[in-house]
Design an enzyme around this catalytic site. Structure first.
Site, PDB file in Angstrom:
ATOM      1  N   HIS A  30     -32.116 -15.576  92.640  1.00  0.00           N
ATOM      2  CA  HIS A  30     -31.718 -14.253  93.132  1.00  0.00           C
ATOM      3  C   HIS A  30     -31.829 -13.232  92.004  1.00  0.00           C
ATOM      4  CE1 HIS A  30     -29.869 -11.700  96.164  1.00  0.00           C
ATOM      5  NE2 HIS A  30     -29.021 -11.237  95.253  1.00  0.00           N
ATOM      6  N   HIS A  52     -28.393  -5.041  95.089  1.00  0.00           N
ATOM      7  CA  HIS A  52     -29.264  -6.142  95.502  1.00  0.00           C
ATOM      8  C   HIS A  52     -29.314  -6.234  97.020  1.00  0.00           C
ATOM      9  CE1 HIS A  52     -25.886  -9.340  96.108  1.00  0.00           C
ATOM     10  NE2 HIS A  52     -25.346  -8.147  96.133  1.00  0.00           N
ATOM     11  N   CYS A 101     -34.460 -10.035  98.095  1.00  0.00           N
ATOM     12  CA  CYS A 101     -33.969  -9.598  96.785  1.00  0.00           C
ATOM     13  C   CYS A 101     -35.087  -9.136  95.856  1.00  0.00           C
ATOM     14  CB  CYS A 101     -33.132 -10.688  96.135  1.00  0.00           C
ATOM     15  SG  CYS A 101     -34.015 -12.196  95.685  1.00  0.00           S
TER      16      CYS A 101
END
Length: 247
Positions: free
Chosen positions: A205, A217, A151
């Protein structure tokens, strides 16, 4: 368990009439959604040409219609569910729909403003670079299209190659950068913002907000770079904050 007697015509007729009234109320509520969009307050200083385009409302109408189709079984489905219970189920679903509808309108408006003010094209550069990476496989520790992305590796690559901006390597460090504007209200997001997710108060994240309530993402092992909604569902529940870089 109810005391209703299916063989009693009076009770059956009364229950059917009540269901029809609820169904009519639902249809009237959903028919009013486009009107709500039209009646929203406008900036009187904005010329008519600056109004939101019709396709945005068309997408909203389609979403409302699809959601109505999903709600109707609560009203007309299983007669073993008491009428009041079906009414409560419908009311809860309708409340959640209207909340998501209002949030999506706010998000779309904020994104339109950001792109309208993007005179130097920096936001567009970020979005274009990010979109070219859709479908790239996830790889833990990955920082390039050839190797794959995790990520933070994806976000760092986009900003570095699009604008020459270097970001911290991990998501929690990106989230703690005090030099970038902190945003906690997701309705204030604009395209290009960094959005952070986590559990128990800990960021784990990060993604790039691309507009219309969605972000790009690298999700997790076995999945590819993609876009998801942050207005509801799994990522909606995990959303913690956002940061806006000074581009």
């Amino acid at each position: 368990m109810t005391n209703e007697n299916p063989s009693n015509p009076g009770q059956t007729a009364h229950r059917s009439a009540a269901c029809r009234r609820l169904l009519c109320a639902a249809l009237m509520g959903f028919a009013a959604l486009p009107a709500l969009a039209q009646d929203a307050p406008e900036d009187t200083a904005t010329p008519p040409a600056a109004k939101a385009p019709e396709p945005q409302r068309s997408k909203t109408d389609a979403a409302a219609t699809a959601t109505l189709a999903a709600l109707l079984p609560h009203l007309a489905g299983n007669d073993t569910i008491p009428l009041m219970d079906r009414s409560a189920m419908f009311a809860g679903d309708l409340s959640r729909l209207l909340s998501a509808y209002d949030a999506s309108r706010s998000v779309a408006s904020a994104t339109d403003t950001a792109l309208a003010n993007d005179s130097d094209g920096k936001v567009q550069s970020i979005l274009r670079r990010a979109m070219t990476l859709l479908g790239t496989p996830y790889r833990w520790g990955g920082t390039s299209p050839d190797a794959g992305f995790d990520c933070s590796g994806l976000v760092g690559y986009v900003f570095r190659t699009a604008l020459g901006i270097e970001l911290p390597r991990v998501s929690r460090e990106m989230a703690s950068q005090a030099s970038n504007q902190l945003i906690r209200d997701r309705s204030a997001l604009v395209a290009g913002d960094l959005v952070f997710f986590g559990r128990r108060g800990r960021v784990d994240h990060v993604g790039i907000y691309v507009g219309d309530g969605r972000f790009l993402h690298a999700p997790s092992t076995g999945k590819d770079v993609r876009t998801d909604t942050l207005l509801s569902g799994y990522w909606g529940d995990k959303f913690m904050q956002a940061r806006r870089l000074d581009l």
